[in-house]
Design an enzyme around this catalytic site. Structure first.
Site, short mmCIF file in Angstrom:
data_model
loop_
_atom_site.label_atom_id
_atom_site.label_comp_id
_atom_site.label_asym_id
_atom_site.label_seq_id
_atom_site.Cartn_x
_atom_site.Cartn_y
_atom_site.Cartn_z
N ASN A 9 1.06 -1.34 0.26
CA ASN A 9 -0.20 -0.59 -0.25
C ASN A 9 0.80 1.36 0.24
O ASN A 9 1.87 1.23 0.62
CB ASN A 9 -1.10 -0.25 1.13
N LYS A 11 0.07 3.84 0.29
CA LYS A 11 -0.75 4.77 0.63
C LYS A 11 -0.52 6.38 -0.42
O LYS A 11 -0.61 6.55 -1.54
CB LYS A 11 -0.35 5.69 1.88
N GLU A 97 -7.28 4.41 8.23
CA GLU A 97 -6.88 6.26 8.00
C GLU A 97 -8.16 6.58 6.71
O GLU A 97 -8.82 8.02 7.30
CB GLU A 97 -5.66 6.19 7.10
N GLY A 173 2.10 2.07 10.85
CA GLY A 173 3.37 2.78 10.92
C GLY A 173 4.24 3.01 11.97
O GLY A 173 4.22 5.16 12.26
N SER A 212 3.45 -2.28 10.48
CA SER A 212 5.32 -2.02 10.11
C SER A 212 5.46 -3.32 10.21
O SER A 212 6.54 -4.25 11.14
CB SER A 212 5.66 -2.18 12.33
C1 PEP Z 1 -0.59 -0.05 5.81
O1 PEP Z 1 -1.10 1.74 6.16
O2 PEP Z 1 -1.50 -0.49 5.90
C2 PEP Z 1 0.73 -0.59 7.03
C3 PEP Z 1 0.30 -1.57 7.34
O3 PEP Z 1 1.91 0.17 7.52
P1 PEP Z 1 3.41 0.16 7.63
O4 PEP Z 1 3.50 -0.85 7.23
O5 PEP Z 1 3.93 1.26 7.19
O6 PEP Z 1 2.85 -0.07 8.56
#
Ligand code: PEP
Length: 248
Positions: A9, A11, A97, A173, A212
């Site tokens: 993703n 984003k 989000e 995140g 993460s």
């Molecule tokens: C996400 O936004 O779907 C996500 C898992 O972000 P991250 O891997 O950066 O925690």
């Protein structure tokens, strides 16, 4: 549908120049793996670029969101048919989000999942609890409401066309990934909810973990029963990191 999924993703990140490098490297390096699908979800304006670069490769692409409406006076929306027209295989729906910042309810997320399915896409339904909800002992109730909203609009025989992603909000995140065994108990709980609708169908539904995920911890998730892959944010923007996660 492949039961094992690794989804990136992106984003609100990317540019034509940066995407060209990332997509070209993924297309060149990912050779595919039996029963597994690697998917990237760039911002909507770059889906045509993903289609150009990734067509003919083992990598597929998807939307980060999809409208619950098929067409009409809905400024800013992107329909499932449009995503399909651009070659998408998947559409993320209900990312936290969007739930938090854009006020998306469980019912709207479920309607988006149904619209994606109707349009021939695999909806990747994100579910997850906040830190407060977990601390107050409400995590499973929150997750149950999120899953049951989808079950209310997606008939049991269609469930194998849906994927879920358990993304605890406190892990996204933050660098604080959920303990893989704790995540696995949540996944088993979610599969149990799906099994109440249809035991056989539930076994086919990919349930991904997200929050993460990095190359260093991906294998711990892959080793868990009921964790069928990962949804990756930050690390999906760096080709060698994303490829290492997929390899794990
Ligand atoms: C996400 O936004 O779907 C996500 C898992 O972000 P991250 O891997 O950066 O925690």
């Amino acid at each position: 549908m492949a039961r094992k999924l690794v989804i990136g993703n992106w984003k609100l990140n990317g540019s034509s120049a940066a995407n060209a490098v990332l997509l070209t490297e993924l297309a060149a390096e990912w050779r595919g793996a039996p029963g597994m699908q690697l998917v990237v979800c760039p911002p909507a304006p770059y889906l045509a670029q993903a289609c150009d670069v990734l067509s003919g490769s083992a990598v597929t692409w998807g939307g980060q969101d999809v409208s619950d409406r098929p067409a009409g006076a809905f400024t800013g929306e992107v329909s499932a048919a449009m995503l399909k027209d651009l070659g998408c295989s998947h559409a993320i729906v209900g990312h936290s989000e969007r739930r938090l910042r854009f006020g998306e309810s469980n019912a709207l997320v479920a309607a988006k999942a149904a619209a994606a399915l109707d349009g021939g896409l695999v909806p990747v339904v994100c579910i997850g609890e906040s830190a407060a909800e977990r601390n107050e002992g409400r995590a499973l109730a929150v997750l149950q409401a999120q899953v049951e909203a989808v079950l209310a609009v997606v008939a049991a025989p269609r469930l194998p066309g849906v994927a879920f992603a358990y993304e605890p909000l406190w892990a996204i995140g933050t660098g604080q990934n959920a303990d893989p065994q704790i995540a696995a108990t949540v996944h088993a709980f979610v599969r149990g909810l799906l099994a109440r609708a249809d035991l056989a169908a539930a076994a086919e539904v990919p349930i991904l973990y997200g929050g993460s995920v990095k190359a260093a911890n991906a294998a711990e998730y892959a080793a868990q029963r009921d964790i069928d892959g990962v949804l990756v944010g930050g690390a999906s923007l760096i080709a060698p990191d994303f490829l290492a996660i997929a390899a794990a």
